[in-house]
Design an enzyme around this catalytic site. Sequence first.
Site, PDB file in Angstrom:
ATOM      1  N   LYS A  25       0.860  -1.201   0.000  1.00 59.30           N
ATOM      2  CA  LYS A  25       0.000   0.000   0.000  1.00 59.30           C
ATOM      3  C   LYS A  25       0.881   1.230   0.000  1.00 59.30           C
ATOM      4  O   LYS A  25       2.064   1.170   0.372  1.00 59.30           O
ATOM      5  CB  LYS A  25      -0.920   0.032   1.223  1.00 59.30           C
ATOM      6  CG  LYS A  25      -0.231   0.006   2.603  1.00 59.30           C
ATOM      7  CD  LYS A  25       0.243   1.342   3.131  1.00 59.30           C
ATOM      8  CE  LYS A  25       0.912   1.247   4.494  1.00 59.30           C
ATOM      9  NZ  LYS A  25       1.700   2.412   4.909  1.00 59.30           N
TER      10      LYS A  25
ATOM     11  N   PRO B 171       9.770  -4.388   0.415  1.00 62.14           N
ATOM     12  CA  PRO B 171      10.851  -4.033   1.337  1.00 62.14           C
ATOM     13  C   PRO B 171      10.424  -4.151   2.802  1.00 62.14           C
ATOM     14  O   PRO B 171       9.245  -4.013   3.122  1.00 62.14           O
ATOM     15  CB  PRO B 171      11.137  -2.569   0.977  1.00 62.14           C
ATOM     16  CG  PRO B 171       9.864  -2.060   0.381  1.00 62.14           C
ATOM     17  CD  PRO B 171       9.229  -3.227  -0.313  1.00 62.14           C
TER      18      PRO B 171
ATOM     19  N   GLY C   9       7.514   1.217   4.717  1.00 58.66           N
ATOM     20  CA  GLY C   9       6.353   2.108   4.692  1.00 58.66           C
ATOM     21  C   GLY C   9       5.287   1.684   3.703  1.00 58.66           C
ATOM     22  O   GLY C   9       4.312   2.396   3.486  1.00 58.66           O
TER      23      GLY C   9
ATOM     24  N   GLY D 253       3.801  -1.347   4.046  1.00 57.87           N
ATOM     25  CA  GLY D 253       2.897  -2.233   4.787  1.00 57.87           C
ATOM     26  C   GLY D 253       3.161  -3.716   4.628  1.00 57.87           C
ATOM     27  O   GLY D 253       2.286  -4.525   4.947  1.00 57.87           O
ATOM     28  N   GLY D 254       4.352  -4.089   4.175  1.00 57.01           N
ATOM     29  CA  GLY D 254       4.631  -5.500   3.884  1.00 57.01           C
ATOM     30  C   GLY D 254       4.272  -6.466   5.013  1.00 57.01           C
ATOM     31  O   GLY D 254       3.545  -7.434   4.792  1.00 57.01           O
ATOM     32  N   GLY D 255       4.757  -6.194   6.220  1.00 52.06           N
ATOM     33  CA  GLY D 255       4.516  -7.095   7.344  1.00 52.06           C
ATOM     34  C   GLY D 255       3.045  -7.173   7.715  1.00 52.06           C
ATOM     35  O   GLY D 255       2.503  -8.255   7.964  1.00 52.06           O
ATOM     36  N   SER D 256       2.383  -6.024   7.718  1.00 54.24           N
ATOM     37  CA  SER D 256       0.945  -5.983   8.048  1.00 54.24           C
ATOM     38  C   SER D 256       0.136  -6.706   6.982  1.00 54.24           C
ATOM     39  O   SER D 256      -0.835  -7.407   7.283  1.00 54.24           O
ATOM     40  CB  SER D 256       0.450  -4.538   8.110  1.00 54.24           C
ATOM     41  OG  SER D 256       1.210  -3.798   9.009  1.00 54.24           O
ATOM     42  N   SER D 257       0.540  -6.531   5.739  1.00 54.13           N
ATOM     43  CA  SER D 257      -0.136  -7.193   4.630  1.00 54.13           C
ATOM     44  C   SER D 257       0.002  -8.708   4.784  1.00 54.13           C
ATOM     45  O   SER D 257      -0.983  -9.451   4.671  1.00 54.13           O
ATOM     46  CB  SER D 257       0.495  -6.725   3.314  1.00 54.13           C
ATOM     47  OG  SER D 257       0.000  -7.435   2.224  1.00 54.13           O
TER      48      SER D 257
ATOM     49  N   ASP E 217      -1.794  -0.895  10.673  1.00 54.08           N
ATOM     50  CA  ASP E 217      -1.990  -0.968   9.214  1.00 54.08           C
ATOM     51  C   ASP E 217      -2.692  -2.248   8.786  1.00 54.08           C
ATOM     52  O   ASP E 217      -3.146  -2.358   7.647  1.00 54.08           O
ATOM     53  CB  ASP E 217      -0.620  -0.978   8.506  1.00 54.08           C
ATOM     54  CG  ASP E 217      -0.061   0.405   8.333  1.00 54.08           C
ATOM     55  OD1 ASP E 217      -0.775   1.377   8.624  1.00 54.08           O
ATOM     56  OD2 ASP E 217       1.103   0.496   7.910  1.00 54.08           O
TER      57      ASP E 217
HETATM   58  O1  C5P Z   1       0.731  -0.569  14.885  1.00 55.30           O
HETATM   59  P1  C5P Z   1       2.158  -0.797  14.611  1.00 55.30           P
HETATM   60  O2  C5P Z   1       2.753  -1.859  15.510  1.00 55.30           O
HETATM   61  O3  C5P Z   1       2.481  -1.039  13.192  1.00 55.30           O
HETATM   62  O4  C5P Z   1       2.879   0.570  14.982  1.00 55.30           O
HETATM   63  C1  C5P Z   1       4.244   0.652  15.278  1.00 55.30           C
HETATM   64  C2  C5P Z   1       4.459   1.805  16.219  1.00 55.30           C
HETATM   65  O5  C5P Z   1       4.129   3.041  15.567  1.00 55.30           O
HETATM   66  C3  C5P Z   1       3.583   1.769  17.454  1.00 55.30           C
HETATM   67  O6  C5P Z   1       4.172   1.017  18.485  1.00 55.30           O
HETATM   68  C4  C5P Z   1       3.481   3.236  17.827  1.00 55.30           C
HETATM   69  O7  C5P Z   1       4.647   3.633  18.515  1.00 55.30           O
HETATM   70  C5  C5P Z   1       3.510   3.941  16.483  1.00 55.30           C
HETATM   71  N1  C5P Z   1       2.159   4.274  15.993  1.00 55.30           N
HETATM   72  C6  C5P Z   1       1.490   5.359  16.553  1.00 55.30           C
HETATM   73  N2  C5P Z   1       0.214   5.668  16.134  1.00 55.30           N
HETATM   74  C7  C5P Z   1      -0.380   4.953  15.156  1.00 55.30           C
HETATM   75  C8  C5P Z   1       0.287   3.863  14.558  1.00 55.30           C
HETATM   76  C9  C5P Z   1       1.560   3.556  14.999  1.00 55.30           C
HETATM   77  O8  C5P Z   1       2.013   6.040  17.434  1.00 55.30           O
HETATM   78  N3  C5P Z   1      -1.606   5.281  14.776  1.00 55.30           N
END
Ligand code: C5P
Length: 323
Positions: free
Chosen positions: A47, A129, A133, A135-139, A171
């Site tokens: 994404k 990659p 940024g 979203g690979g892991g979330s995807s 994500d």
């Molecule tokens: O949700 P995810 O684990 O991908 O996010 C990684 C880090 O990014 C979170 O631990 C948080 O520190 C920060 N984050 C945030 N606000 C969001 C999404 C992510 O502060 N809406």
Amino acid sequence: MQVAPPLLKAAERLFFYPHYLMDSIPPRSYPDVRDSDSGFVISSPAKVNLRLRVLRKRQDGYHALETVFQELDWADEIEFSPEQVFSLEIRGANLPADERNLMTRAARSLAEASGHELSGKLRLSKNLPLQGGVGGGSSNAAITLLGLNRLWGLNWPVSHLEPIATKMGADCPFFLHGGLASGTNRGDIIEPLKGAVLGAFVLLIPNFGVETAWAFSEVRFPLTEVEKNVIFSPLRISEEGEAYPQIKPCNDLENIVFHRYSGLPHWRDRILELGAQVALMSGSGSTLFGIFESSEIAQCAALELSQERDLRVKVCRAVARER
Ligand code: C5P
């Protein structure tokens, strides 16, 4: 003599090239699945964030966001095969397959929530990659949920998978829907939208990643008013005649990440110089993308940009999904 900044030059360019592509993007059902010898393969797409506003810091440490996701036709692939024991094999990246991997965590969470035995042979072929940024892991985690939902015959509606996806990362819920979608709350409350962004995307993938937690930890309010500094017309979305929210491209994390990684603003300016209508960082970076009005201009720009050191360049398109 006053020199116009590159951003304004790009905005002027819009004036000279108003003959936009008049194409549409036929919507497909999500996700893309095909049969394989031993089971089935699902694409696990990338994404970009067309818009990322950071609104405020929340009590739980996360940030309240207003974002717009756009799925691209660039993806990892995950093969799912029936097998009594659960296993995960990874090709194309040096990643752990144990509980540190979001796919394994997603599989275990779905097994716990559904009462189904944790089973199945999963094979991830990595193209996207890491810490990029896009979203690979979330995807990968979301597609694991969709794939195991199918492999285990649970047939849960997506709404049942959403709470598990949310636990895997902010994500992740987007990748249960794909296509074009808005995200609110932590970016994890998804409203799927019809259509997709027209034009050709050129992605620049630097040879370093950016840690999302770090980027958010550097956010200080009030943020610099990004939109006031940038003159861009809203993105053009396929499917004419529908009432679309006007998507104004911006990314509130850019200033923070560009400050630390000074190569990024240089590459962003190069994308604009080469004719992009919009150039932005995706998510917390490090990937940058430009949106070009035609494939021809995008291909020329990609060729130029591939001369830059320490970068990978990828040309792709947005994907629209049935809603
Ligand atoms: O949700 P995810 O684990 O991908 O996010 C990684 C880090 O990014 C979170 O631990 C948080 O520190 C920060 N984050 C945030 N606000 C969001 C999404 C992510 O502060 N809406």
